[in-house]
Design a protein around this motif. Structure first.
Motif, PDB file in Angstrom:
ATOM      1  N   SER A 699       4.305   8.950  -5.838  1.00 19.85           N
ATOM      2  CA  SER A 699       5.031   8.920  -4.565  1.00 19.85           C
ATOM      3  C   SER A 699       4.346   9.762  -3.500  1.00 19.85           C
ATOM      4  CB  SER A 699       6.473   9.390  -4.768  1.00 19.85           C
ATOM      5  OG  SER A 699       7.126   8.597  -5.741  1.00 19.85           O
ATOM      6  N   ALA A 702       1.238   7.965  -2.447  1.00 19.75           N
ATOM      7  CA  ALA A 702       1.564   6.769  -1.661  1.00 19.75           C
ATOM      8  C   ALA A 702       1.977   7.135  -0.247  1.00 19.75           C
ATOM      9  CB  ALA A 702       2.673   5.979  -2.358  1.00 19.75           C
ATOM     10  N   TRP A 725       4.999   0.769  -4.567  1.00 21.95           N
ATOM     11  CA  TRP A 725       5.936   1.878  -4.737  1.00 21.95           C
ATOM     12  C   TRP A 725       7.262   1.372  -5.304  1.00 21.95           C
ATOM     13  CZ3 TRP A 725       6.105   6.125  -0.431  1.00 21.95           C
ATOM     14  CH2 TRP A 725       6.808   7.244  -0.891  1.00 21.95           C
ATOM     15  N   LEU A 750      10.316   7.074  -0.172  1.00 19.14           N
ATOM     16  CA  LEU A 750      10.084   5.652   0.079  1.00 19.14           C
ATOM     17  C   LEU A 750      10.901   5.168   1.276  1.00 19.14           C
ATOM     18  CD1 LEU A 750       9.059   2.788  -0.584  1.00 19.14           C
ATOM     19  CD2 LEU A 750      10.948   2.597  -2.222  1.00 19.14           C
TER      20      LEU A 750
END
Length: 853
Positions: A699, A702, A725, A750
Motif C-alpha cells: 500500500s 502503491a 491495489w 486506497l
C-alpha cells in the motif's frame, strides 16, 4: 452480505454536501499563506448545447490534477467559464429566429448542469461568459491600451471573404479554397481591418519556447514553424531594358537559398504585386488571371493544393551575378504578397513547386546542388526536385562549396555588388482581428470625418451590443442597424459613426485565464499567474496558444499583467480525443449509438428490423452522430464510471475509443471497490500503528507510485495501480498475516488515492471507514520509507531448464531456506514425482534451477 453501491443516490448526496460546504471555493492569497499555489485550467468550452464525452475526458483530467494538488496541500484555483461569442450563435439565431444571447445562455445553463454532475472541483463563483457585458467591456478597455501603445492599428489588407457568412475568415478557416463552415468558395477582398502587432514579439515568442519545458515538444515545434524565422537574403534583380523607368530600377526578392541563384530560371510575382496590377491595366489575360487567383484564398494550404498557374508578364531581369544573363518575370498564383516581398525567384531543380511550374511552362531546369555521393555526370532532375544539402556546382565562384558555405558566400557577393544583403524574415503576420458580424465584442472606436478613428473614452465603456438586432439582411447586422452606429465624436463633438466590426473570438480566449485569476485585482492576478497546468486539445496548438502568449506579453508591457517572462502557461498537456464507431442505416444516413441495438449477430435501429452498417471509428462529432451523451452514461452507471473509463483505457495523450463494454467494466470495478469498504463499514478504527504486513508494504509503495504517475500525467498507469491495489486488498481478506489494522490502513490510503478519479465513491468509502469530514479535503498518504523497502523478492523456478513456478522469499533468505521452500511448492509436485533431485542451483536474487532425472 454487502449491499450494492448506488451511484445515483451517493453522487447526488455528495455533490450537495460539497456545494453546501463550499469546499471548492478558492482561498485568497491571505487565507492561503504558507501554501503553494496551483492554477489548474482546462480550455473553456464553447456553449454549443451539450457536453460530449470528449469534454468529460478533458475536464476529468483537469479535475484529477486539481484534486491531487489539493491533497498535496496546494491552494488550488480551478475555474470554469464559457467561450461564448462567435458565428455558431449568430447562425443559430437566424435558423431558430431567436436572439444569439438567448440561445447562448440557454446552452450555458444546460452544459453547466452537466458539468456539475461530474463532481468537478470547480469554483463556480468565478464563472463568466465572454459575451457578458462585464467581460467584453474590460476587453474593450484592454484593446484601447494596446491601441495607445501602438500594438493595435488599422490598415487596408487582402483578406479571405466568405460570401455566405459575409465575414472575414482566418487563413486556417479556409479549407480547399472554401469557407470552413459554409463550404462556399472563398474570395479575396481588400478591406480596411484592425490588426494586433504580433510581429513585434516574433523573437520573444520564438525564444520563449525554449523555456517551456513542460510543454509537448510537438506543440513547441508547431509554434516555431508558424513563427517561421528564416535567415536568407534580399536580392535586387535589375529590370532589363526601358521598362525599368516605369516599374523602378529593380524587383526585390527574399530567398532563404541564395546558394541556388545560378539555378534561377524565372522570377514570379504575386497576383496583387504592384507590377502585376500595373501591367493588368492593358492586358486582359493578366486581369483574368488575378480574378481567378483571388478565388483560391490566402491560406498557404489552399495555395499549395491549387494547380500552379501563371502568366508571362513580358518583363526580364538581369541576374545579379551576371548582367548579361536575363530571366523572365511571371505572375504566379502560388506567390503570397504577404510573405517576404511578394516575389520569388524560381530555382526549379531545388524546389518542387518551382519545378512543377517550370515543367508546365517549359522553363529551364538547371541543377546546382549535387547530393552527397553523387557524380555530376549522372545527376539529373526529372519529376522530383532535390531539396537536401550537398555540394554546389554549375555555379561559377560558388562551385565546390557546401550549401551552407555557399549561402554565406553568395550573400557576401551580393552585398559587395550592392545588389542584396543578408536578411532575417518571419512567416508570422500581424493578427487581423476585425470580423464583420454581430455576436462579438464591439471594437471601441468612433469614426469621424474630421478626427479620423477616435477611441471611445474609458468613461463611456462598455460599448454594448444592441438587443434589437435583425438578421433579415445579408451582411453585418451592426452595419445596417437603424441607429446603433450613429453617435458623436468624443474629440470634436461632430457626427460620428461607431466601428461596426467586432473582435475575432480568438481575442476573447487570449486573456480569459487572467480574468479568472483576478477580476480587477492586479495583486491577485500576480499571485495566480501563470497557469501551472493547462489542458486542452492539440488542435489549439498554434493559434489560441500563440495568441495567448502574445496578448500576455502585450498586457505585461502596458502594465496590466505582472508576468515577467510573459508566458501564461507553465505546463501544457494536450489530451487525445474520444472516438466512437460510426453507423449508417440502409439509406446512408448517420445513426446515433443510442439508437443502435445488437441482436442475432447484426446491428439494427433500436426497436425495428432496419439494418445498420458499422463504419470507421472517428472523433465524436455531431455531424456523424457518433456522440455519446454523458447524461445517459451518468444515469446508467454514474459520473465516476464515466470519469474512470475515459481516463483508464489509454494514455491521456492518445485517443480513447468509447465502448459500452468498457463502461460496464468500469461499473463492475466500482462494485468491487465497494465490496471492500462495505465489508469494513461499521467496524471500529483500530487503535495504534498497524504492523508492517505485506499488504501495508504494498500500500505504501502503491500510494507513492500513484502520486508519481499523476504528477507525470500517466493517469492510465495510476488507474492500473489502483486495480492492483484493489486485487491485493481482496486477497488480503483471507490472509492470516494481515490484521484488521493493516486492512483498515490500506483501505484508507486506497480511498484517498481513488479520490481524484472517482470522488463520489471515495467519499462514500471514507465514511464507511468511520472517517470524519470530506475525503476531498484529506491529505495525500505519506508513504513510510521503511515500509517501501522491498523485504521480499520473487524468484522464478526452473525444472531441468524450463520455468515451472515462482516463489516469494525474504530478500536475505539463505540458500538452504530457498531450497526447502522451493521443494514444498505444490506447483512442482507433478514435475518432481518419480524423479530424483540431483542438484539445486540457486543464483542469488535471480533464479532457482532444479536438476532432476
Amino acid at each position: 452480505m454487502t449491499s450494492r453501491y448506488d451511484p445515483q443516490t451517493a453522487e447526488a448526496k455528495w455533490r450537495k454536501a460539497w456545494a453546501d460546504a463550499g469546499i471548492f471555493k478558492t482561498k485568497t492569497p491571505d487565507e492561503a499563506k504558507g501554501q503553494d499555489k496551483s492554477y489548474v485550467l482546462e480550455m473553456f468550452p464553447y456553449p454549443s448545447g451539450k457536453l460530449h464525452m470528449g469534454h468529460v475526458r478533458n475536464y476529468a483530467m483537469g479535475d484529477v490534477v486539481a484534486r491531487h494538488r489539493r491533497a498535496l496541500g496546494h491552494n488550488v484555483l480551478h475555474p470554469m467559464g464559457w467561450d461564448a461569442f462567435g458565428l455558431p450563435a449568430e447562425n443559430a439565431a437566424i435558423e431558430r429566429n431567436v436572439h444569439p444571447g438567448e440561445w447562448t445562455y440557454q446552452n450555458i445553463a444546460t452544459m453547466r448542469a452537466q458539468l456539475e454532475k461530474l463532481g468537478l472541483t470547480l469554483d463556480w463563483s468565478r464563472e463568466f461568459a465572454t459575451c457578458d457585458t462585464d467581460y467584453y467591456g474590460e476587453q474593450q478597455r484592454l484593446f484601447l491600451k494596446l491601441l495607445k501603445a501602438g500594438l493595435a492599428y488599422r490598415k487596408a489588407s487582402k483578406v479571405n471573404w466568405d460570401p455566405v457568412d459575409n465575414t472575414v475568415l482566418a487563413n486556417e478557416q479556409v479549407i480547399d479554397g472554401k469557407g470552413w463552415r459554409t463550404g462556399a468558395p472563398v474570395e479575396q477582398r481588400e478591406l480596411t481591418q484592425w490588426f494586433f502587432r504580433i510581429t513585434a514579439y516574433a523573437d520573444q515568442l520564438l525564444e520563449g519556447l525554449d523555456g517551456l519545458e513542460n510543454w509537448p515538444d510537438k506543440v513547441r515545434l508547431m509554434q516555431a514553424n508558424w513563427i517561421g524565422k528564416s535567415k536568407g537574403a534580399t536580392v535586387r534583380w535589375v529590370i532589363d531594358g526601358d521598362q525599368s523607368a516605369e516599374f523602378g530600377k529593380h524587383i526585390e526578392v527574399y530567398t532563404t537559398r541564395p546558394d541556388t541563384l545560378y539555378g534561377a530560371s524565372f522570377i514570379a510575382l504575386a497576383p496583387d504585386h504592384p507590377i502585376t496590377r500595373a501591367l493588368a491595366e492593358d492586358r486582359p489575360e493578366i486581369r483574368e488571371f488575378i480574378t481567378e487567383a483571388a478565388k483560391i484564398g490566402t491560406s498557404e494550404e489552399a495555395i499549395e493544393k491549387a494547380p500552379k498557374l501563371g502568366v508571362d508578364l513580358g518583363l526580364r531581369v538581369q541576374h545579379p551575378f551576371d548582367p548579361s544573363w536575363t530571366i523572365p518575370v511571371w505572375t504566379a498564383n502560388f506567390v503570397l504578397s504577404g510573405y517576404g516581398t511578394g516575389a520569388i525567384f524560381g530555382s526549379p531543380a531545388g524546389d518542387q513547386r518551382d519545378l512543377d511550374f517550370a515543367r508546365k511552362y517549359g522553363l529551364p531546369v538547371q541543377p546546382v546542388v549535387l547530393p552527397p555521393d553523387t557524380s555530376a555526370d549522372n545527376h539529373e532532375i526529372t519529376d522530383t526536385a532535390y531539396t537536401g544539402p550537398g555540394t554546389i556546382y554549375n555555379s561559377d565562384f560558388l562551385n565546390g562549396l557546401t550549401t551552407e558555405a555557399a549561402i554565406s558566400a553568395a550573400i557576401e557577393k551580393l552585398e559587395a555588388l550592392g545588389l542584396g544583403e543578408g536578411t532575417i524574415n518571419y512567416r508570422l503576420r500581424d493578427w487581423g482581428v476585425s470580423r464583420q458580424r454581430y455576436w462579438g465584442c464591439p471594437i471601441p472606436i468612433i469614426h469621424c470625418e474630421s478626427c479620423g478613428a477616435v477611441p471611445v473614452p474609458d468613461a463611456d465603456l462598455p460599448v454594448t451590443l444592441p438587443e434589437d438586432v435583425s438578421f433579415d439582411k445579408p451582411g453585418n447586422p451592426l452595419a445596417h442597424h437603424p441607429n446603433w452606429k450613429k453617435t458623436s465624436c468624443p474629440k470634436c463633438g461632430g457626427e460620428g459613426t461607431r466601428e461596426t466590426d467586432t473582435l475575432d473570438t480568438f481575442v476573447d480566449s487570449s486573456w480569459y485565464f487572467a480574468r479568472f485569476a483576478g477580476i480587477k485585482d492586479k495583486a491577485e492576478r500576480a499571485y495566480w499567474m501563470p497557469v501551472d497546468q493547462y489542458i486542452g486539445g492539440v488542435e489549439h496548438a498554434v493559434l489560441h496558444l500563440l495568441y495567448a502568449r502574445f496578448i500576455s506579453r502585450a498586457l505585461r508591457d502596458v502594465g496590466e499583467l505582472d508576468l515577467p517572462k510573459g508566458e501564461p502557461f507553465l505546463g501544457l498537456f494536450t489530451q487525445g480525443m474520444v472516438t466512437h464507431e460510426t453507423y449508417k442505416n440502409s439509406e446512408g444516413k448517420w445513426v446515433e449509438p443510442a439508437d443502435i441495438e445488437r441482436r442475432d449477430g447484426g446491428l439494427f435501429v433500436r426497436g425495428t428490423d432496419l439494418t445498420v452498417t458499422a463504419g470507421p471509428v472517428e472523433k465524436m462529432s455531431k455531424s456523424r452522430k457518433n456522440v455519446v451523451d454523458p447524461d445517459q452514461i451518468i444515469v446508467s452507471f454514474g459520473a465516476d464510471v464515466a470519469r474512470w473509463f475515459v481516463l483508464s483505457d489509454s494514455p491521456p495523450e492518445r485517443d480513447v475509443e468509447w465502448s459500452q463494454a468498457g463502461a460496464e467494466g468500469a461499473a463492475r470495478f466500482v462494485q468491487r471497490v465497494w465490496s471492500i469498504f462495505g465489508g469494513l463499514k461499521g467496524s471500529e478504527t483500530p487503535a495504534g500503528k498497524a504492523e508492517p504486513t505485506p499488504l501495508l508494504r504494498f500500500s505504501h509503495r502503491a500510494a507513492a507510485e500513484i502520486n508519481k504517475a499523476i504528477s507525470e500525467f500517466r493517469l492510465n498507469a495510476a488507474i492500473a495501480l489502483c486495480h492492483d491495489w484493489v486485487n491485493t486488498l481482496k486477497k488480503a481478506e483471507g490472509a492470516d498475516e494481515e490484521t484488521s489494522a493493516s486492512r483498515h490502513e490500506s483501505a484508507r490510503m486506497l480511498a484517498i488515492c481513488l479520490t481524484p478519479f472517482m470522488p463520489h465513491l471515495a467519499e462514500e468509502c471514507w465514511h464507511a471507514l468511520g472517517e470524519q469530514g470530506f475525503i476531498s479535503d484529506a491529505a495525500w498518504p505519506v508513504s513510510d520509507p521503511e515500509l517501501m523497502v522491498e523485504n521480499t523478492i520473487t524468484l522464478p523456478i526452473q525444472v531441468n531448464g524450463k520455468r515451472r513456478a515462482e516463489i516469494e522469499v525474504a530478500r536475505d533468505a539463505s540458500k538452504d531456506d530457498i531450497e526447502q521452500q522451493a521443494l514444498k511448492l505444490p506447483e512442482l509436485a507433478s514435475f518432481l514425482d518419480g524423479v530424483e533431485v540431483k542438484k539445486i542451483i540457486v543464483v542469488p536474487g535471480r533464479i532457482v534451477n532444479i536438476v532432476a532425472s
